[in-house]
Motif scaffolding. Structure first.
Motif, short mmCIF file in Angstrom:
data_model
loop_
_atom_site.label_atom_id
_atom_site.label_comp_id
_atom_site.label_asym_id
_atom_site.label_seq_id
_atom_site.Cartn_x
_atom_site.Cartn_y
_atom_site.Cartn_z
N PRO A 214 -5.88 10.04 9.61
CA PRO A 214 -6.54 9.09 8.72
C PRO A 214 -5.93 9.12 7.32
CG PRO A 214 -8.14 10.42 9.92
CD PRO A 214 -6.81 11.05 10.15
N ALA A 215 -6.02 8.01 6.61
CA ALA A 215 -5.54 7.95 5.24
C ALA A 215 -6.31 8.94 4.37
CB ALA A 215 -5.71 6.54 4.69
N LYS A 216 -5.62 9.56 3.43
CA LYS A 216 -6.24 10.54 2.56
C LYS A 216 -6.80 9.91 1.28
CE LYS A 216 -3.66 14.59 4.17
NZ LYS A 216 -3.15 13.97 5.37
N GLU A 217 -6.36 8.71 0.95
CA GLU A 217 -6.88 8.04 -0.23
C GLU A 217 -8.23 7.40 0.06
OE1 GLU A 217 -2.36 6.77 -1.00
OE2 GLU A 217 -3.54 6.82 0.83
N VAL B 91 -1.30 1.21 5.78
CA VAL B 91 -0.10 0.98 4.97
C VAL B 91 0.03 2.09 3.94
CG1 VAL B 91 1.05 -0.60 3.38
CG2 VAL B 91 -0.28 -1.52 5.30
N ARG B 92 1.25 2.62 3.82
CA ARG B 92 1.51 3.70 2.87
C ARG B 92 2.25 3.22 1.62
NH1 ARG B 92 1.42 8.89 5.32
NH2 ARG B 92 2.26 9.67 3.34
N ALA C 235 -11.18 4.57 0.49
CA ALA C 235 -11.20 3.32 1.25
C ALA C 235 -10.82 2.13 0.38
CB ALA C 235 -12.59 3.11 1.86
N SER C 236 -11.20 2.16 -0.88
CA SER C 236 -10.88 1.04 -1.77
C SER C 236 -9.38 0.95 -2.04
CB SER C 236 -11.64 1.19 -3.09
OG SER C 236 -11.28 2.38 -3.76
N VAL C 237 -8.73 2.11 -2.18
CA VAL C 237 -7.29 2.13 -2.39
C VAL C 237 -6.56 1.59 -1.17
CG1 VAL C 237 -5.28 3.64 -2.67
CG2 VAL C 237 -7.30 3.97 -4.10
N ILE C 238 -6.98 2.03 0.01
CA ILE C 238 -6.35 1.57 1.25
C ILE C 238 -6.58 0.08 1.45
CG2 ILE C 238 -6.41 1.78 3.76
CD1 ILE C 238 -4.95 4.03 2.30
N LYS C 239 -7.76 -0.39 1.15
CA LYS C 239 -8.07 -1.81 1.31
C LYS C 239 -7.20 -2.65 0.37
CE LYS C 239 -11.90 -5.12 1.16
NZ LYS C 239 -13.35 -5.29 0.93
N GLN C 240 -7.05 -2.21 -0.88
CA GLN C 240 -6.24 -2.95 -1.84
C GLN C 240 -4.77 -2.95 -1.43
OE1 GLN C 240 -7.25 -4.81 -4.59
NE2 GLN C 240 -5.13 -5.50 -4.33
N ARG C 241 -4.28 -1.81 -0.93
CA ARG C 241 -2.89 -1.74 -0.51
C ARG C 241 -2.64 -2.65 0.69
NH1 ARG C 241 -1.62 3.95 0.50
NH2 ARG C 241 -1.65 4.10 -1.77
N ARG C 242 -3.61 -2.72 1.59
CA ARG C 242 -3.47 -3.62 2.73
C ARG C 242 -3.39 -5.07 2.25
NH1 ARG C 242 -7.38 -1.87 5.63
NH2 ARG C 242 -8.98 -3.35 4.94
N ALA C 243 -4.21 -5.43 1.28
CA ALA C 243 -4.18 -6.79 0.73
C ALA C 243 -2.84 -7.06 0.05
CB ALA C 243 -5.33 -6.98 -0.25
N ASP C 244 -2.34 -6.07 -0.69
CA ASP C 244 -1.05 -6.22 -1.36
C ASP C 244 0.08 -6.36 -0.34
OD1 ASP C 244 -2.32 -5.99 -3.80
OD2 ASP C 244 -1.85 -3.86 -4.05
N TYR C 245 -0.06 -5.63 0.78
CA TYR C 245 0.94 -5.71 1.84
C TYR C 245 1.03 -7.14 2.38
CZ TYR C 245 2.75 -5.56 6.60
OH TYR C 245 3.44 -5.85 7.75
#
Length: 236
Positions: free
Chosen positions: A67-70, A158-159, A72-82
């Motif tokens: 699982p991502a270590k960051e 997404v990393r 949930a908000s960081v992962i969600k934003q990165r997915r949107a940026d992706y």
């Protein structure tokens, strides 16, 4: 990469030839052997009928084993940026995604939903060292060339976005011109783009010096020696 030298006719030519042909044509354009910007190892193609994909790379990195270590908000934003990154940029384009878990990748990022999303964005295919799934349900006209096939998405997330990636030993920068098919992939050097179409035409005509005679009845050692001499002369 500056895509100002990419012509419509070159794009059409690249879409009609396989990756080994482009690999050889680059050496024709460079006037020497030793071109090395291609994948090393066996890759898998989602379809044998979709043909080649060609386009400017939109790069990213993913992981799925853990699982991502960051947050949930960081992962969600990165997915949107992706997805914003994939939807934007010069066209034609393909997505090139490195799975950081390779060679132990288990998360199938490329399945029915994600391929349809990327196709709708106007991307021409996906290249990855990671996993694909939903074979038979992927959209036509969006080939995937991947490192493996598997059933699960794992903890895929997404990393990073837009950085250099490595796919089967081949480094790809965001914006590089990439050609890929069931043989693997290569990065087209910017300096050969203005002469690549002519190099492909020269390569194909030179190959016919052997392929033409070899396809005729009665082709034997004498005919081979004559054809090979003409072939060798045309290549030098």
């Amino acid at each position: 990469m500056d895509n100002s030298t990419m012509t419509v006719t070159l794009l059409e030519k690249l879409q009609t030839v396989d990756t080994p042909t482009v690999c050889n044509a680059i050496e024709v354009a460079q006037g020497k052997r030793g071109f090395n910007e291609f994948t090393k190892g066996t890759m898998l193609a989602s379809s044998a009928t979709d043909g080649a994909m060609v386009g400017f790379a939109r790069t990213a990195q993913i992981a799925a084993l853990e699982p991502a270590k960051e947050s949930a908000s960081v992962i969600k934003q990165r997915r949107a940026d992706y997805y914003r990154h994939m939807a934007e940029g010069p066209r034609p384009a393909i997505t090139v995604v490195e799975d950081l878990d390779y060679p132990h990748a288990i998360g199938a990022y490329w399945g029915e939903i994600n391929t349809n999303i990327h196709k709708a964005f106007g991307l021409g295919g996906a290249l990855t060292n990671g996993v694909m799934r939903d074979l038979g349900d992927l959209p036509t006209g969006f080939p995937v060339v991947a490192g493996s096939i598997g059933p699960s998405h794992g903890f895929v997330h997404v990393r990073s976005i837009g950085q250099p990636v490595t796919i089967f030993g081949m480094q790809v920068n965001d914006g590089d011109l990439v050609h890929a098919d069931r043989h693997g992939a290569l990065v087209i050097p910017p300096e050969v783009i203005p002469v690549l179409e002519a190099a492909i035409d020269k390569l194909l005509s030179t190959e016919q010096l052997i392929l033409g005679p070899a396809s005729k009845k009665g082709f034997g050692i004498t005919e081979f020696e004559q054809a090979w001499a003409a072939f060798e002369k045309a290549r030098t």
